[in-house]
Design a protein around this motif. Structure first.
Motif, PDB file in Angstrom:
ATOM      1  N   VAL A  65     -11.921   4.294   0.139  1.00 52.99           N
ATOM      2  CA  VAL A  65     -10.817   4.209  -0.819  1.00 52.99           C
ATOM      3  C   VAL A  65     -10.365   2.883  -0.631  1.00 52.99           C
ATOM      4  N   VAL A  66     -10.177   2.176  -1.941  1.00 50.81           N
ATOM      5  CA  VAL A  66      -9.685   0.613  -1.651  1.00 50.81           C
ATOM      6  C   VAL A  66      -8.740   0.771  -2.721  1.00 50.81           C
ATOM      7  N   ASP A  67      -7.236   0.515  -2.355  1.00 56.84           N
ATOM      8  CA  ASP A  67      -6.157   0.351  -3.018  1.00 56.84           C
ATOM      9  C   ASP A  67      -6.086   1.741  -3.939  1.00 56.84           C
ATOM     10  N   ILE A  95     -13.031  -7.821   3.928  1.00 54.49           N
ATOM     11  CA  ILE A  95     -11.892  -8.329   2.897  1.00 54.49           C
ATOM     12  C   ILE A  95     -12.244  -9.818   3.141  1.00 54.49           C
ATOM     13  N   SER A  96     -12.128 -10.662   1.703  1.00 57.67           N
ATOM     14  CA  SER A  96     -12.293 -12.038   1.687  1.00 57.67           C
ATOM     15  C   SER A  96     -10.716 -12.425   2.240  1.00 57.67           C
ATOM     16  N   GLU A 145      -2.558  12.489   4.074  1.00 65.09           N
ATOM     17  CA  GLU A 145      -2.227  11.397   3.382  1.00 65.09           C
ATOM     18  C   GLU A 145      -2.022  10.004   4.090  1.00 65.09           C
ATOM     19  N   LEU A 146      -2.431   9.085   3.725  1.00 67.26           N
ATOM     20  CA  LEU A 146      -2.197   7.777   4.193  1.00 67.26           C
ATOM     21  C   LEU A 146      -0.974   7.182   3.449  1.00 67.26           C
ATOM     22  N   ILE A 147       0.039   6.453   4.423  1.00 68.95           N
ATOM     23  CA  ILE A 147       0.957   6.192   3.768  1.00 68.95           C
ATOM     24  C   ILE A 147       1.157   4.487   4.167  1.00 68.95           C
ATOM     25  N   ALA A 148       1.294   3.627   3.197  1.00 69.40           N
ATOM     26  CA  ALA A 148       1.590   2.180   3.633  1.00 69.40           C
ATOM     27  C   ALA A 148       2.784   1.992   2.788  1.00 69.40           C
ATOM     28  N   SER A 156      -2.320  -7.025   0.325  1.00 71.08           N
ATOM     29  CA  SER A 156      -2.576  -6.882  -1.332  1.00 71.08           C
ATOM     30  C   SER A 156      -3.566  -5.759  -1.413  1.00 71.08           C
ATOM     31  N   HIS A 157      -4.390  -5.552  -0.129  1.00 72.21           N
ATOM     32  CA  HIS A 157      -5.380  -4.438  -0.181  1.00 72.21           C
ATOM     33  C   HIS A 157      -5.278  -3.590   1.079  1.00 72.21           C
ATOM     34  N   ILE A 158      -5.468  -2.272   0.816  1.00 74.69           N
ATOM     35  CA  ILE A 158      -5.390  -1.293   1.723  1.00 74.69           C
ATOM     36  C   ILE A 158      -7.025  -0.665   1.521  1.00 74.69           C
ATOM     37  N   ALA A 159      -7.667  -0.275   2.506  1.00 74.79           N
ATOM     38  CA  ALA A 159      -9.059   0.483   2.286  1.00 74.79           C
ATOM     39  C   ALA A 159      -9.021   1.316   3.530  1.00 74.79           C
TER      40      ALA A 159
END
Length: 173
Positions: free
Chosen positions: A111-113, A134-135, A72-75, A96-99
């Motif tokens: 996987v995005v958000d 990401i913009s 798992e990824l933990i943020a 606001s976004h993690i991918a």
């Protein structure tokens, strides 16, 4: 501890974190230490081929670990399961976004958000790192996919038309 590795420093230079391995009551134990304090303790905290980084605001960590069902990824306080390998973790500047990419060579998932996008095609990897863009205002994301000799840009989860050639996206906001 017998081994210390995966050292990370926060962008503001005020914090540090590392992965430490040693023997505990239940055998091999792997700890995540931040600023000298135990953050996570596990018999499966990923050590080799793992990811450890501070979020851009320097307030929290992004890392991966093994679980009973895989990785798992933990943020911060968010946890996202992965389906195999884990690579190309990208965090927007405003957090606001993690991918990330997960899966196997035959079945890749973007996987995005926390929302998976099955990628049947290969993802074009630029020379400078992450395939995901990401913009600057963190409102949009894009990735380029390739199947045979045809390219396609996936923007915010919507596939564009097939093309013979495509440049990796950059944003003007």
């Amino acid at each position: 501890y017998n081994t210390l590795e995966k050292v990370a420093f926060s962008p503001d230079g005020k914090h540090y974190a590392y992965v430490a391995e040693g023997l505990g009551d239940q055998g091999r134990q792997i700890d995540l230490i931040c600023d000298g304090k135990l953050v996570d303790q596990s018999h499966g905290l990923a050590r080799r081929s793992s990811f450890l980084q501070f979020l851009p605001a320097s307030n929290d960590l992004v890392y991966d670990r093994e679980t009973g069902n895989g990785r798992e990824l933990i943020a911060g306080s968010k946890h996202w399961p992965t389906t195999g390998g884990l690579s190309h973790i990208t965090v927007s500047p405003d957090e606001s976004h993690i991918a990330y990419l997960t899966g196997t060579r035959d079945s890749m998932t973007l996987v995005v958000d926390g929302k998976p996008y099955n990628i049947q095609d290969s993802i074009v990897l630029p020379n400078n790192g992450s395939p995901l863009t990401i913009s600057d205002d963190a409102k949009h994301w894009a990735v380029v996919t390739k199947k045979n000799d045809t390219y396609c840009m996936l923007v915010d989860g919507v596939a564009g038309p097939p093309m013979d050639f495509i440049m990796l996206p950059s944003w003007n906001t």
